[in-house]
Enzyme design. Structure first.
Site, PDB file in Angstrom:
ATOM      1  N   HIS A  50      18.802 -33.181 117.589  1.00 57.75           N
ATOM      2  CA  HIS A  50      18.268 -33.687 118.657  1.00 57.75           C
ATOM      3  C   HIS A  50      18.907 -35.266 119.146  1.00 57.75           C
ATOM      4  O   HIS A  50      18.847 -36.110 118.476  1.00 57.75           O
ATOM      5  CB  HIS A  50      16.676 -34.232 118.322  1.00 57.75           C
ATOM      6  CG  HIS A  50      15.857 -34.758 119.528  1.00 57.75           C
ATOM      7  ND1 HIS A  50      15.288 -36.272 119.340  1.00 57.75           N
ATOM      8  CD2 HIS A  50      15.633 -34.356 120.777  1.00 57.75           C
ATOM      9  CE1 HIS A  50      14.694 -36.345 120.590  1.00 57.75           C
ATOM     10  NE2 HIS A  50      14.828 -35.330 121.379  1.00 57.75           N
TER      11      HIS A  50
ATOM     12  N   HIS B 198      19.318 -39.880 127.923  1.00 60.30           N
ATOM     13  CA  HIS B 198      17.820 -39.412 127.936  1.00 60.30           C
ATOM     14  C   HIS B 198      17.001 -40.313 129.169  1.00 60.30           C
ATOM     15  O   HIS B 198      16.318 -39.438 129.841  1.00 60.30           O
ATOM     16  CB  HIS B 198      16.981 -39.623 126.546  1.00 60.30           C
ATOM     17  CG  HIS B 198      15.809 -39.194 126.618  1.00 60.30           C
ATOM     18  ND1 HIS B 198      14.701 -40.277 127.131  1.00 60.30           N
ATOM     19  CD2 HIS B 198      15.081 -38.238 126.372  1.00 60.30           C
ATOM     20  CE1 HIS B 198      13.582 -39.314 126.916  1.00 60.30           C
ATOM     21  NE2 HIS B 198      13.500 -38.452 126.622  1.00 60.30           N
TER      22      HIS B 198
END
Length: 247
Positions: free
Chosen positions: A15, A57
């Site tokens: 991640h 992100h």
């Protein structure tokens, strides 16, 4: 069909790379993940003002760099000058794909503007078979699929909600039809107090033809529980802890 989901599960998806000692979603973090054995990298795509797909992100850099910079309002040449820490910059997607040619990339389309530049970068890097595109937005997922029919995609929020309802009601045929457009269901273990992942639900989703990936799991004990339930993938900030469990 895409060969993204090879070799056989279970698999670890790093991640935003491995951010221990490295800024998230940077080449340093992705290389750190690869160095400990990760072959699947999870990341996020935005687009610059001049249409370059980049890996970040958030829509801006305030959290990661303390800078009041909005990616979609910034030219790529200016964004590339901003230090995220330790000399790292926001990576361009095309460059990242080319820099790590053996890695497979799970890319979350974070904005409407990111779809076309992301598809363009994947095509230019000749990386269609090692990319999975995903989004909470079904519109974005469908747009990416229309532009790149051979690319693997995972379930949007709309598909997930419909699939959960069909699974709870035991509607096997309907569940298979709902999940037909995608290769994976990527979900949290639970949401709003509702348990999503159980041995029964995992088996139902797998019978419907998709892999089940659970995010974001950083505790090795919980990873082991989920693997015992039969999940196909663990999305984690700690791929360094997850990979030995998979092995």
């Amino acid at each position: 069909m895409s060969s993204f989901l090879t070799p056989a599960a279970p698999r670890v998806l790093a991640h935003r790379g491995l951010s221990i000692g490295a800024p998230e979603n940077t080449m340093m973090a992705f290389i750190a993940a690869v160095d400990v054995g990760a072959t699947f990298l999870e990341t996020d795509a935005h687009a610059t003002a001049d249409g370059v797909a980049v890996l970040a992100h958030d829509p801006g850099l305030d959290r990661v760099a303390g800078r009041d910079v909005v990616i979609e309002q910034t030219l790529w040449k200016d964004l590339a000058e901003i230090d995220l820490g330790q000399g790292e910059r926001v990576p361009g997607l095309r460059e990242a794909l080319l820099a790590l040619p053996d890695a497979k990339w799970n890319i979350d389309l974070k904005s409407d503007a990111s779809v076309v530049p992301t598809v363009r970068a994947v095509v230019e890097a000749k990386a269609v078979d090692r990319v999975l595109l995903t989004s909470f937005s079904e519109r974005r997922r469908r747009q990416a699929e229309r532009l790149l029919p051979e690319v693997a995609t995972s379930a949007s929020q709309a598909i997930v909600l419909r699939a959960l309802a069909a699974q709870r009601l035991g509607l096997r045929g309907q569940l298979a039809r709902i999940l037909a457009p995608v290769v994976a269901l990527q979900v949290p273990r639970r949401a709003k107090g509702i348990e999503i992942i159980s041995e029964r639900s995992v088996a139902a989703f797998q019978r419907a033809g998709v892999e089940v990936h659970v995010w974001t799991i950083n505790d090795p004990a919980e990873m082991s529980e989920l693997l015992a339930m039969g999940v196909d993938g663990i999305v984690t900030d700690r791929c360094d802890l997850a990979l030995p469990l998979i092995a």
